[in-house]
Motif scaffolding. Sequence first.
Motif, PDB file in Angstrom:
ATOM      1  N   ALA A   5      -6.832 -17.177 -28.328  1.00 14.56           N
ATOM      2  CA  ALA A   5      -5.417 -16.931 -28.641  1.00 14.56           C
ATOM      3  C   ALA A   5      -4.429 -17.511 -27.638  1.00 14.56           C
ATOM      4  CB  ALA A   5      -5.015 -15.666 -29.465  1.00 14.56           C
ATOM      5  N   PHE A   6      -4.876 -17.015 -26.359  1.00 17.13           N
ATOM      6  CA  PHE A   6      -3.932 -16.949 -25.226  1.00 17.13           C
ATOM      7  C   PHE A   6      -3.963 -18.368 -24.424  1.00 17.13           C
ATOM      8  CE2 PHE A   6      -2.938 -16.793 -20.677  1.00 17.13           C
ATOM      9  CZ  PHE A   6      -1.790 -16.182 -20.815  1.00 17.13           C
ATOM     10  N   VAL A   7      -4.941 -19.351 -24.885  1.00 14.52           N
ATOM     11  CA  VAL A   7      -5.158 -20.500 -24.280  1.00 14.52           C
ATOM     12  C   VAL A   7      -3.779 -21.482 -24.173  1.00 14.52           C
ATOM     13  CG1 VAL A   7      -6.263 -23.012 -24.446  1.00 14.52           C
ATOM     14  CG2 VAL A   7      -7.548 -20.542 -24.630  1.00 14.52           C
ATOM     15  N   GLU A   8      -3.233 -21.614 -25.726  1.00  9.51           N
ATOM     16  CA  GLU A   8      -2.021 -22.367 -25.841  1.00  9.51           C
ATOM     17  C   GLU A   8      -0.723 -21.812 -24.944  1.00  9.51           C
ATOM     18  OE1 GLU A   8       1.255 -23.605 -29.472  1.00  9.51           O
ATOM     19  OE2 GLU A   8      -0.651 -22.472 -29.970  1.00  9.51           O
ATOM     20  N   THR A   9      -0.822 -20.508 -24.972  1.00  7.53           N
ATOM     21  CA  THR A   9       0.178 -19.681 -23.817  1.00  7.53           C
ATOM     22  C   THR A   9      -0.100 -20.197 -22.388  1.00  7.53           C
ATOM     23  OG1 THR A   9       0.339 -17.782 -25.385  1.00  7.53           O
ATOM     24  CG2 THR A   9       1.475 -17.501 -23.227  1.00  7.53           C
ATOM     25  N   ALA A  10      -1.193 -20.334 -22.049  1.00  5.33           N
ATOM     26  CA  ALA A  10      -1.632 -20.679 -20.876  1.00  5.33           C
ATOM     27  C   ALA A  10      -1.219 -22.067 -20.571  1.00  5.33           C
ATOM     28  CB  ALA A  10      -3.012 -20.489 -20.431  1.00  5.33           C
ATOM     29  N   ARG A  45      -2.396 -31.628  -9.362  1.00  6.34           N
ATOM     30  CA  ARG A  45      -3.257 -30.409  -9.484  1.00  6.34           C
ATOM     31  C   ARG A  45      -2.963 -29.830 -10.968  1.00  6.34           C
ATOM     32  NH1 ARG A  45      -7.092 -28.135  -6.095  1.00  6.34           N
ATOM     33  NH2 ARG A  45      -7.798 -26.387  -7.464  1.00  6.34           N
ATOM     34  N   LEU A  46      -1.728 -29.760 -11.231  1.00  5.12           N
ATOM     35  CA  LEU A  46      -1.286 -29.020 -12.456  1.00  5.12           C
ATOM     36  C   LEU A  46      -1.745 -29.883 -13.727  1.00  5.12           C
ATOM     37  CD1 LEU A  46       2.273 -27.423 -11.364  1.00  5.12           C
ATOM     38  CD2 LEU A  46       0.063 -26.128 -11.921  1.00  5.12           C
ATOM     39  N   ILE A  47      -1.567 -31.097 -13.613  1.00  3.53           N
ATOM     40  CA  ILE A  47      -2.049 -32.151 -14.731  1.00  3.53           C
ATOM     41  C   ILE A  47      -3.582 -31.902 -15.126  1.00  3.53           C
ATOM     42  CG2 ILE A  47      -2.476 -34.553 -15.237  1.00  3.53           C
ATOM     43  CD1 ILE A  47       0.358 -35.015 -13.933  1.00  3.53           C
ATOM     44  N   ALA A  48      -4.320 -31.618 -13.929  1.00  6.51           N
ATOM     45  CA  ALA A  48      -5.750 -31.718 -13.976  1.00  6.51           C
ATOM     46  C   ALA A  48      -5.969 -30.181 -14.761  1.00  6.51           C
ATOM     47  CB  ALA A  48      -6.371 -31.830 -12.708  1.00  6.51           C
ATOM     48  N   THR A  49      -5.400 -29.260 -14.292  1.00  9.57           N
ATOM     49  CA  THR A  49      -5.461 -27.882 -14.924  1.00  9.57           C
ATOM     50  C   THR A  49      -5.115 -27.744 -16.345  1.00  9.57           C
ATOM     51  OG1 THR A  49      -4.903 -26.827 -12.906  1.00  9.57           O
ATOM     52  CG2 THR A  49      -4.631 -25.617 -14.995  1.00  9.57           C
ATOM     53  N   LEU A  50      -4.129 -28.387 -16.918  1.00  6.55           N
ATOM     54  CA  LEU A  50      -3.621 -28.804 -18.301  1.00  6.55           C
ATOM     55  C   LEU A  50      -4.597 -29.364 -19.049  1.00  6.55           C
ATOM     56  CD1 LEU A  50       0.180 -29.251 -17.580  1.00  6.55           C
ATOM     57  CD2 LEU A  50      -0.887 -27.415 -18.969  1.00  6.55           C
ATOM     58  N   ALA A  99      -8.059 -29.449 -18.303  1.00 11.51           N
ATOM     59  CA  ALA A  99      -9.057 -28.382 -18.451  1.00 11.51           C
ATOM     60  C   ALA A  99      -8.786 -27.395 -19.641  1.00 11.51           C
ATOM     61  CB  ALA A  99      -9.444 -27.909 -17.008  1.00 11.51           C
ATOM     62  N   LEU A 100      -7.687 -26.842 -19.708  1.00  7.83           N
ATOM     63  CA  LEU A 100      -7.089 -25.742 -20.603  1.00  7.83           C
ATOM     64  C   LEU A 100      -7.349 -26.551 -21.951  1.00  7.83           C
ATOM     65  CD1 LEU A 100      -4.312 -23.924 -18.664  1.00  7.83           C
ATOM     66  CD2 LEU A 100      -6.640 -23.027 -19.560  1.00  7.83           C
ATOM     67  N   SER A 101      -6.685 -27.630 -22.234  1.00 10.68           N
ATOM     68  CA  SER A 101      -6.486 -28.137 -23.460  1.00 10.68           C
ATOM     69  C   SER A 101      -7.794 -29.019 -23.976  1.00 10.68           C
ATOM     70  CB  SER A 101      -5.254 -29.152 -23.403  1.00 10.68           C
ATOM     71  OG  SER A 101      -5.428 -30.172 -22.703  1.00 10.68           O
ATOM     72  N   GLU A 102      -8.723 -29.157 -23.081  1.00 15.92           N
ATOM     73  CA  GLU A 102      -9.829 -29.997 -23.593  1.00 15.92           C
ATOM     74  C   GLU A 102     -10.958 -28.937 -23.360  1.00 15.92           C
ATOM     75  OE1 GLU A 102      -9.980 -33.776 -21.880  1.00 15.92           O
ATOM     76  OE2 GLU A 102      -7.811 -34.203 -22.560  1.00 15.92           O
ATOM     77  N   ALA A 103     -11.645 -28.749 -22.010  1.00 20.69           N
ATOM     78  CA  ALA A 103     -12.769 -28.058 -21.782  1.00 20.69           C
ATOM     79  C   ALA A 103     -12.844 -26.686 -22.303  1.00 20.69           C
ATOM     80  CB  ALA A 103     -13.092 -28.301 -20.460  1.00 20.69           C
ATOM     81  N   GLN A 104     -11.769 -26.070 -22.077  1.00 15.78           N
ATOM     82  CA  GLN A 104     -11.608 -24.631 -22.621  1.00 15.78           C
ATOM     83  C   GLN A 104     -11.792 -24.330 -23.932  1.00 15.78           C
ATOM     84  OE1 GLN A 104      -9.199 -20.649 -21.513  1.00 15.78           O
ATOM     85  NE2 GLN A 104     -10.070 -21.954 -19.727  1.00 15.78           N
ATOM     86  N   LEU A 105     -11.081 -25.197 -24.774  1.00 14.32           N
ATOM     87  CA  LEU A 105     -10.976 -25.139 -26.243  1.00 14.32           C
ATOM     88  C   LEU A 105     -12.503 -25.389 -26.804  1.00 14.32           C
ATOM     89  CD1 LEU A 105      -7.586 -26.308 -27.268  1.00 14.32           C
ATOM     90  CD2 LEU A 105      -8.298 -24.209 -27.126  1.00 14.32           C
ATOM     91  N   VAL A 106     -13.205 -26.496 -26.161  1.00 12.65           N
ATOM     92  CA  VAL A 106     -14.551 -26.773 -26.622  1.00 12.65           C
ATOM     93  C   VAL A 106     -15.519 -25.473 -26.360  1.00 12.65           C
ATOM     94  CG1 VAL A 106     -16.551 -28.316 -26.155  1.00 12.65           C
ATOM     95  CG2 VAL A 106     -14.360 -29.243 -26.293  1.00 12.65           C
ATOM     96  N   TRP A 107     -15.284 -25.096 -25.203  1.00  7.25           N
ATOM     97  CA  TRP A 107     -15.877 -23.831 -24.833  1.00  7.25           C
ATOM     98  C   TRP A 107     -15.697 -22.657 -26.004  1.00  7.25           C
ATOM     99  CZ3 TRP A 107     -16.002 -18.617 -23.969  1.00  7.25           C
ATOM    100  CH2 TRP A 107     -16.897 -18.123 -23.506  1.00  7.25           C
ATOM    101  N   PHE A 108     -14.639 -22.657 -26.224  1.00  6.01           N
ATOM    102  CA  PHE A 108     -14.456 -21.511 -27.345  1.00  6.01           C
ATOM    103  C   PHE A 108     -14.998 -21.897 -28.795  1.00  6.01           C
ATOM    104  CE2 PHE A 108     -11.129 -19.635 -24.414  1.00  6.01           C
ATOM    105  CZ  PHE A 108     -11.390 -18.339 -24.467  1.00  6.01           C
ATOM    106  N   GLN A 109     -14.900 -23.248 -29.110  1.00  5.55           N
ATOM    107  CA  GLN A 109     -15.448 -23.391 -30.354  1.00  5.55           C
ATOM    108  C   GLN A 109     -17.130 -23.116 -30.305  1.00  5.55           C
ATOM    109  OE1 GLN A 109     -14.787 -27.690 -30.616  1.00  5.55           O
ATOM    110  NE2 GLN A 109     -12.787 -27.300 -31.042  1.00  5.55           N
ATOM    111  N   PHE A 129       1.231  -9.356 -23.760  1.00  7.02           N
ATOM    112  CA  PHE A 129       0.784 -10.075 -22.624  1.00  7.02           C
ATOM    113  C   PHE A 129       1.054 -11.840 -22.509  1.00  7.02           C
ATOM    114  CE2 PHE A 129      -3.112 -12.693 -20.986  1.00  7.02           C
ATOM    115  CZ  PHE A 129      -2.916 -12.677 -19.607  1.00  7.02           C
ATOM    116  N   ALA A 130       0.814 -12.323 -23.737  1.00 11.87           N
ATOM    117  CA  ALA A 130       1.502 -13.668 -23.921  1.00 11.87           C
ATOM    118  C   ALA A 130       2.961 -13.929 -23.598  1.00 11.87           C
ATOM    119  CB  ALA A 130       0.995 -14.244 -25.290  1.00 11.87           C
ATOM    120  N   GLU A 131       3.682 -12.768 -24.266  1.00 13.57           N
ATOM    121  CA  GLU A 131       5.182 -13.264 -24.368  1.00 13.57           C
ATOM    122  C   GLU A 131       5.615 -12.668 -22.943  1.00 13.57           C
ATOM    123  OE1 GLU A 131       6.652 -10.478 -27.401  1.00 13.57           O
ATOM    124  OE2 GLU A 131       6.386 -12.004 -28.825  1.00 13.57           O
TER     125      GLU A 131
END
Length: 229
Positions: free
Chosen positions: A52-57, A76-81, A83-93, A115-117
């Motif tokens: 649930a926190f991924v979108e906030t990150a 660097r931040l584009i690469a981080t974004l 990874a979060l929006s693609e690879a990490q979401l696949v991992w959670f699936q 925490f998110a807010e």
Amino acid sequence: MTGLDDTDLSTWIRTENKAIWEAMQTHRFVTDIEKEQLPREVLCRYFFFEHAFVETAVQIFAYALLKAPGFAQRRRLIATLSALSEAQLVWFQDCFASLGIGQTGEALPPAVTAFAEGMLAIARDGDYADIVAIMLAAEWMYGTWCVRAHRRPSAEPMLRSWVQLHAEPEFLDGADWLRAEVNREAARLNDAQRARLATLFGRALQLEIDFHEAAYDSTWPVPKAEGNA
């Protein structure tokens, strides 16, 4: 973690927050993992909250991208974004499928929402240094205990994978990059501004502690995937 000079700002910030740093490093969530005794319901609850926190990150790092001082940081931040929006979401699936966790559940516990807010408010209202300081708190914290826990891998496949992700060189390099950014920002900060970063670092750690404690809230039911009810 690869070592930076012990006199750097990031080390001073962590030293200023020694008590709360140790409280997170010895939190029962961490020690339960290290002792191979984390209850399955706690693990599932934690993964649901993390997902649930991924979108906030993503939003937090997007603020960092907008406020970054130069193109090197933006790249660097584009690469981080990505990874979060693609690879990490696949991992959670894969994680949810493996553990039989559903995609939707009841309203999140207050500590998870706080925490998110809380982290998002710092990113929205603060400057670039503020953002890298709070994300350093999170990533340095994870890297430290996961390196330790990875020496005795869990028998639970998704937990073992999660710990490994945060103990791998790629993740640790990201934490070291945040350290370097905090140290670079130090050159333009006065003592009051440096103290502010230390306060924000501690605030992020406290939010993390409360977030991890919420995983033990047995009154919050873990949603079950269809066919696993």
